[in-house]
Write a protein that holds these residues in place. Structure first.
Motif, PDB file in Angstrom:
ATOM      1  N   ILE A 184     -16.373   3.923   0.548  1.00  0.00           N
ATOM      2  CA  ILE A 184     -15.100   3.216   0.466  1.00  0.00           C
ATOM      3  C   ILE A 184     -15.325   1.764   0.877  1.00  0.00           C
ATOM      4  CG2 ILE A 184     -12.817   2.986   1.520  1.00  0.00           C
ATOM      5  CD1 ILE A 184     -12.928   5.283  -0.377  1.00  0.00           C
ATOM      6  N   ASN A 214     -15.425   5.753  -3.944  1.00  0.00           N
ATOM      7  CA  ASN A 214     -14.467   6.797  -3.584  1.00  0.00           C
ATOM      8  C   ASN A 214     -14.892   7.566  -2.337  1.00  0.00           C
ATOM      9  OD1 ASN A 214     -11.905   7.929  -4.723  1.00  0.00           O
ATOM     10  ND2 ASN A 214     -13.036   9.853  -4.555  1.00  0.00           N
ATOM     11  N   GLN A 237      -6.707  -0.430  -1.516  1.00  0.00           N
ATOM     12  CA  GLN A 237      -6.628  -1.833  -1.109  1.00  0.00           C
ATOM     13  C   GLN A 237      -7.767  -2.653  -1.703  1.00  0.00           C
ATOM     14  OE1 GLN A 237      -7.437  -2.530   3.106  1.00  0.00           O
ATOM     15  NE2 GLN A 237      -8.233  -0.430   3.288  1.00  0.00           N
ATOM     16  N   LEU A 271       0.799  -1.228   0.000  1.00  0.00           N
ATOM     17  CA  LEU A 271       0.000   0.000   0.000  1.00  0.00           C
ATOM     18  C   LEU A 271       0.833   1.280   0.000  1.00  0.00           C
ATOM     19  CD1 LEU A 271      -2.954   0.792  -0.144  1.00  0.00           C
ATOM     20  CD2 LEU A 271      -3.020   0.818   2.352  1.00  0.00           C
ATOM     21  N   ASN A 312      -9.473   8.823  -3.589  1.00  0.00           N
ATOM     22  CA  ASN A 312      -9.302   8.490  -2.175  1.00  0.00           C
ATOM     23  C   ASN A 312      -8.372   7.286  -2.039  1.00  0.00           C
ATOM     24  OD1 ASN A 312      -9.616   7.758   0.548  1.00  0.00           O
ATOM     25  ND2 ASN A 312     -11.700   8.558   0.593  1.00  0.00           N
ATOM     26  N   ASP A 313      -7.214   7.492  -1.415  1.00  0.00           N
ATOM     27  CA  ASP A 313      -6.243   6.414  -1.286  1.00  0.00           C
ATOM     28  C   ASP A 313      -6.751   5.236  -0.464  1.00  0.00           C
ATOM     29  OD1 ASP A 313      -4.293   7.622  -2.860  1.00  0.00           O
ATOM     30  OD2 ASP A 313      -3.446   8.734  -1.175  1.00  0.00           O
ATOM     31  N   GLU A 314      -7.787   5.445   0.340  1.00  0.00           N
ATOM     32  CA  GLU A 314      -8.352   4.339   1.108  1.00  0.00           C
ATOM     33  C   GLU A 314      -9.018   3.300   0.205  1.00  0.00           C
ATOM     34  OE1 GLU A 314     -10.911   5.674   4.210  1.00  0.00           O
ATOM     35  OE2 GLU A 314      -9.450   7.101   5.014  1.00  0.00           O
TER      36      GLU A 314
END
Length: 390
Positions: A175, A355, A374, A11, A369-371
Motif C-alpha cells: 500500500i 493493494n 488516497q 475519503l 484495499n480501501d487504504e
C-alpha cells in the motif's frame, strides 16, 4: 487546500462509493446500475459534460480547467477506469460483500471506479489546470470488448483525447507504492479453440478407433513444447488450456473433443511465431493420428504498451505522491487488459497501484484495499494537474 488534505476529507465518501459498487457487481456490458451511479455522481460534481451510453454502457465526464494554456491550444487527456465485475462467487464474508449470487468484484474495478470518481470531484472543484480532463468509465474490460466499443463510438475523436492513462490494483505491491515500466506492460492475448473429430469405437478394439481424448492429450503436450523449444528463453510467452470437453458415456472411445485456451505474448514477432508453430503442430498431429483437427485463433487484444513521454510523466507524478522509494519498476505480466486498444489509439501509460498483502486477482477471497484509495486518487489528481500545467 493541499491535495492530501482534501483527499483525506473525501475519503469516507470514496470508500462508501467503492463498497456500494462492490455490493452490486455487474458483468460485461450489463453495468447499468454502476453506469447510472457514475453518471449521477459526475453531474453532482459539476462536470462540464456527462455522456452516458458510449460503448453501450460506458460513461464519460469532461472537466475543463480554469487556467490559460501557455501555447495556442490546450491539451486534452483521458483518464480511464473500468466498471465490470467477474462471474465468481464471493467468499470474503465482508459486510459489503456481493448481493448478487455468482458475481463479485474480484479484480478491483470497484476501487478503480471509486478512485476516479474521487479525482473527478476534486478536479471539478478546483480546476487548477490548463486544458481538459476526460474521465472514461469503461464497461466490459473482463471480456476484452469494452474499450473497442467505446473507441468505435468515437471516444477519442469526439472528446479530442490526445493522451490516455490507466491504473490497476496489484496484490503483493505494498500500500502506498506504485509499479510501472517502460514499453510492454501486459500481454497480447489470443483465444484458442480446437475441435477434434476422431472415430468412436469399442475400448477393446482401439486399433479400429481414433481416440479424440488421446489426440487432445498429445496436442496439449506438443503445444507446450512450442514454448520450450521454439521461443527464445529470454522472451515471454504462454499457452494455457482452460477447458476440455470430450466423451459422453462409459466404455465408448470418444469420437470428438474440444479444447479451449489462450495464448499470451509480449512482442509481435513472438506472437506470429507461436501462431505459425501452433498451426503446424495441429496439422502434424492430425496427419499422424488420422483425426480431423480444426484450429480457430481469435485475436483478443494487443500488448498494453507504455509510451516514453507519458511513462516519464506517470513516474514523476507517482514519485510525487508516494515518494522516490515507493515507485518501482515492474516486470511485464502475461495477463491481458483491453486498455491495449486505448494505448494503440493514443499514446499513454498504465500504472499499478499497490493493494498490499491481499488475495490475488480473480480469486473469490479478493477485496480491493480501501487504504489504497488516497494514493490512487491523489495520483489521478496530480497527473491531471501536471500534464495540463499552464
Amino acid at each position: 487546500m493541499p491535495i492530501v488534505n482534501r483527499v483525506a476529507d473525501l475519503l469516507p465518501d470514496i470508500v462508501s462509493w467503492r463498497r456500494d459498487i462492490h455490493a452490486h457487481p455487474e458483468l460485461g456490458f450489463d453495468v447499468n446500475r454502476t453506469s447510472a451511479v457514475v453518471a449521477d455522481r459526475l453531474r453532482e460534481f459539476g462536470c462540464d459534460q456527462v455522456v452516458s451510453g458510449l460503448g453501450k454502457t460506458g460513461v464519460v465526464g469532461v472537466i475543463t480547467g480554469k487556467r490559460a494554456a501557455s501555447d495556442d491550444r490546450a491539451k486534452v487527456i483521458g483518464l480511464r477506469a473500468d466498471m465490470d465485475a467477474l462471474p465468481i462467487e464471493e467468499k470474503t464474508n465482508l459486510p459489503y460483500a456481493s448481493k448478487t449470487e455468482g458475481f463479485m468484484h474480484a479484480c478491483g474495478h470497484d476501487g478503480h471506479t471509486a478512485m476516479l470518481l474521487g479525482a473527478a470531484r476534486y478536479l471539478a472543484e478546483t480546476r487548477d489546470f490548463a486544458g481538459t480532463v476526460v474521465l472514461i468509465f469503461q464497461p466490459a474490460e473482463e471480456i476484452g470488448m469494452g474499450a473497442v466499443a467505446m473507441l468505435k463510438d468515437d471516444l477519442m475523436e469526439r472528446f479530442g483525447v490526445e493522451q490516455v492513462y490507466g491504473m490497476h490494483t496489484l496484490p503483493g505491491l505494498p500500500i502506498g507504492a506504485f509499479g510501472i515500466r517502460r514499453g510492454a506492460v501486459l500481454a497480447a492475448t489470443d483465444s484458442i479453440e480446437i475441435k477434434i473429430e476422431g472415430r468412436g469405437g469399442h475400448p477393446g478394439m482401439p486399433h479400429k478407433s481414433v481416440d479424440a481424448i488421446l489426440v487432445g492429450a498429445q496436442l496439449i503436450t506438443a503445444v507446450q513444447q512450442i514454448l520450450s523449444q521454439n521461443v527464445d528463453p529470454l522472451e515471454a510467452a504462454g499457452i494455457t488450456f482452460h477447458e476440455i470437453r470430450a466423451g459422453s458415456t462409459h466404455r465408448v472411445v470418444a469420437e470428438t473433443a474440444e479444447l479451449r485456451g489462450s495464448m499470451r505474448t509480449l512482442t509481435p514477432e513472438v506472437r506470429q511465431l507461436v501462431k505459425k508453430r501452433l498451426r503446424e503442430v495441429v496439422a502434424g498431429i492430425g496427419q499422424v493420428t488420422g483425426a480431423r483437427i480444426d484450429l480457430n485463433l481469435e485475436s483478443d487484444h494487443g500488448v498494453v504498451f507504455n509510451h516514453a513521454a507519458q511513462t516519464e510523466m506517470a513516474i514523476r507524478v507517482a514519485k510525487d505522491v508516494a515518494g522516490e522509494d515507493n515507485v518501482v519498476e515492474t516486470l511485464p505480466v502475461l495477463g491481458g487488459e483491453d486498455f491495449a486498444f486505448m494505448s494503440e489509439a493514443r499514446p499513454g501509460a498504465f500504472i499499478w497501484c499497490g493493494n498490499g498483502d491481499s488475495a490475488g486477482l480473480h480469486q473469490a477471497a479478493y477485496d480491493f484495499n480501501d487504504e489504497a484509495i488516497q494514493f490512487g486518487t491523489s495520483y489521478w489528481i496530480k497527473l491531471a494537474e501536471n500534464t495540463l500545467a499552464a
